[in-house]
Design an enzyme around this catalytic site. Structure first.
Site: not given
Ligand code: GCU
Length: 728
Positions: A307, A381, A409
């Protein structure tokens, strides 16, 4: 009206329970309500002997004094030695002459470094209860276990406990930022008040440590996985040192998230290439600096090349190159690296969920001894339900840590009552079949299946500055259950729910049964009204609140349409050989089980298969009808939970009763929102009507699609939905 026995008398009197705000968590220590049990406890425990000057034994003494005073309704004198009968003795053979004199031998050795024994014995003619351990922290854990036995009103006559954790590193991961916002936090701001650290150490830090120790947690990672390098600078290390000082007596080791590009951002280097000697030297010096301040520092948690986070692949190096470089810096001090496997590249792949396995499986055996790979429970996730991650069982030469999410979440955030214990148990009991039947995920992570040299489990925290810590009273149960299952991944989540209920709400047996029933049904309820039959990732973009199955104009593997693949023929993601073949990442038996239409459980049907609308599910219904049925069942379960909650009103203080009641009303409204929006949308593909027995949605699909909720992404709220659906 609660039945409460007055201190000093065994008479029961009826009086309204005093209002509570939830801050005491499960450590409320209210007077034992069962008169018979109270008498038994008072007879058995009249004196306390916890010799020893260590801060940890001090913490045990404080907790027992606080707990016993509350539970027994009278002060318990602390004696230097067990001279009178009815004494509780606590400690190790080294700290306590009494414990040494009990000669517990092999029984005590068997509980290891952190375990404990609780036993009754006769010592110099006196009857004593002993909480014995090999270490001070074991004695602290045993003290909490004894208090739990009294809080749940167990019978002391039969009390004999022997317990040791099955997982070595039991860690809570905070996704807390240095500005005190919390990523995916729904319980106020971060507890860590960086501006006032290290000089101000409010009582809440100690209470936090007490709560963690009470459930056997021994590690806390303070900062967000989307890390800020600033936490590794000298002023912040000083702040972390102060927090570690508060946590240390409670057996809590501090971890930090390490931003891979830190050598450039705060170290002035031109590169963060893990194979560059100057980079390795920088991390080594940084680790030395941290350990000078915090000798029992746990190590680093790392999110790399995921990400958009920096990582070794930026330099064409592997995850192993990156993890090993950090591991080498920590090794001389005994620290570990928890390298996260939640990775997916910036280039959308054919099937996003395959990426972690694809990247990490070839690296099995290539990591240093002090690296653990931290794997989320599922390959996507933290969805309401996912099959277990295919990496479990696939990395025999690399210790895998299980990462679970406590903050909900994707399961209703603060408001929805969803007991995650049931979720965690489902994951832990999933059978990887890699070494035949009974190769459970729990056996992978406790090290027994592959003989791992280190073991770990991590839970993403749901704690913040809210008075009740977790955003809602019932969310506390998820923190609690995580800790108990981290200690013993074979434990029953239902038993844990019962303990928590007795400690948190009431010991009224009928009420306990009702509340536990609500908790145990709550997990299936949320799956049904959000993402039944194996659907995943149908929530709103970014904030992840509310239904948005129609979203498509984004990077494909961030959109619901990518995951549900609904069309006029059917619905679901084909992950069999005719599709992405993600099933092949599992052991052959599991791959067959999930990959075959005849054996795949309905709960995972649309995760692995693109099923025709008119196909039959294992329940014998058409896919369309079964989908509808699940959505309506989900809402019905919430309606039932609200009814059940009302039946326990007389056993619970008015304030907390109302808090829960209000949130259940919101949950029902939002469950209807999910159901109606999803079914109207999927109906445009199935082109089948809603069966007559189900009441039709009150608005059109267009209305749901045009809603802009939440107005503020940080606040998961939708007033329009409350206006439409909320009932009192
Ligand atoms: C999910 C979450 C993110 C987080 C990511 C992770 O995608 O929405 O906020 O950073 O997981 O576990 O790294």
């Amino acid at each position: 009206m609660a039945t409460i026995a007055g201190p000093g008398s065994f008479a029961s009197l009826r009086m309204p329970a005093a209002d509570e705000d939830g801050h005491d968590l499960w450590l409320r220590y209210r007077l034992v309500s069962n008169a018979e049990r109270l008498a038994q406890y008072r007879t058995a425990i009249a004196h306390l002997v916890v010799p020893g000057s260590s801060p940890t034994l001090g913490a045990a003494r404080d907790e027992l004094t606080r707990g016993l005073t509350g539970l027994l309704g009278r002060a318990i004198p602390i004696d230097a030695a067990a001279t009178s009968t009815a004494t509780l003795v606590v400690g190790t053979p080294a700290s306590s002459r009494e414990i040494a004199a009990l000669n517990l031998g092999g029984r005590l050795t068997a509980v290891g470094n952190e375990g404990f024994l609780i036993t009754s014995a006769t010592l110099r003619g006196s009857h004593v209860i002993a909480v014995a351990a090999n270490t001070d922290v074991g004695a602290l854990y045993g003290s909490f276990a004894l208090l739990r036995a009294l809080q749940t009103q167990g019978d002391l006559a039969t009390l004999s406990d022997s317990s040791a954790p099955r997982i070595q590193h039991r860690i809570i991961d905070h996704w807390d930022n240095l500005d005190r916002t919390v990523e995916r936090g729904y319980a106020g701001r971060s507890l860590w008040d960086w501006d006032h650290l290290p000089d101000s150490l409010p009582a809440v830090y100690r209470d936090y440590a007490r709560a963690e120790a009470s459930i056997g947690i021994n590690g806390v990672s303070l900062t967000n996985v989307n890390a800020n390098a600033k936490v590794l600078t000298a002023p912040y290390i000083e702040k972390v040192r102060a927090l570690a000082g508060v946590f240390r007596p409670y057996g809590l080791h501090v971890y930090l998230t390490a931003r891979f590009s830190a050598p450039m951002e705060i170290g002035g280097l031109k590169t963060a290439d893990p194979l560059d000697p100057s980079v390795a030297a920088w991390w080594k010096a940084k680790a030395d600096e941290i350990y000078r301040a915090i000798p029992d520092f746990g190590g680093f948690v790392v999110k790399a090349n995921s990400e958009g986070q920096p990582g070794p692949q930026d330099y064409h190096r592997t995850h192993a190159d990156g993890a090993n470089m950090l591991a080498d810096a920590l090794a001389p001090h005994g620290g570990i690296v928890l390298w996260r496997a939640f990775v997916y590249s910036n280039v959308p792949a054919q099937d996003r969920i395959k990426q972690a396995y694809t990247e990490f499986k070839p690296l099995d055996g290539k990591f240093r001894d002090n690296v653990l790979l931290q794997v989320k429970n599922g390959s996507l996730d933290f969805q309401p339900r996912e099959p277990f991650h295919p990496l479990f069982g696939a990395m025999p030469k690399t210790p895998l840590a299980l990462e679970l999410q406590i903050t909900k979440e994707y399961l209703g955030e603060d408001t929805h009552l969803v007991y995650m214990g049931a979720y965690y148990e489902e994951v832990l009991k999933s059978d990887t079949r890699v070494n035949g039947k009974g190769s459970l995920v729990a056996d992978v992570i406790d090290g027994s299946l592959h003989g791992y040299r280190q073991t770990a489990i991590a839970g993403v925290s749901n704690v913040g500055t809210d008075r009740n810590w977790s955003g809602s009273h019932f969310n506390q149960a998820n923190w609690y259950a995580f800790g108990r299952l981290a200690w013993d991944p074979t434990a029953s989540s239902e038993r844990i729910a019962e303990d928590w209920t007795r400690m948190t709400w009431t010991n009224d047996d009928a009420a306990v049964r009702t509340i536990v029933h609500m908790m145990m049904t709550s997990r299936e309820a949320v799956v049904n009204y959000m993402e039944p039959l194996g659907l995943v990732h149908m929530m709103g973009t970014d904030h992840h609140y509310g239904p948005a199955p129609w979203v498509k104009n984004l990077r494909p593997d961030w959109t619901p349409v990518y995951f549900h693949r609904a069309d006029t023929i059917g619905i679901g993601f084909d992950r069999t050989v005719t599709g992405s073949n993600a099933v092949a990442q599992y052991s052959p038996e599991v791959a067959r089980h999930f990959g075959d239409r005849d054996s795949v459980p309905d709960a995972y049907l649309l995760f692995f298969h693109h099923a025709r609308w008119s196909d039959r599910t294992r329940a014998g219904l058409t896919v369309w009808y079964d989908l509808v049925r699940h959505y309506y069942a989900g809402v019905d379960s919430v309606v039932a939970m609200r009814r059940e909650w009302h039946t326990v009103q007389s056993t619970i203080d008015a304030r907390r009763f109302r808090d829960v009641d209000d949130f259940l009303a919101i949950q029902e409204a939002e469950a209807k929102w999910w159901r109606d929006a999803a079914l109207l949308y999927f109906g445009t593909f199935s082109r089948m009507p809603l069966p007559a027995r189900f009441a039709p949605p009150p608005r059109t699909l267009d209305w749901y699609m045009k809603l802009h909720c939440p107005a503020d992404p940080a606040k998961p709220r939708c007033p329009e939905i409350y206006k439409l659906y909320l009932t009192r």
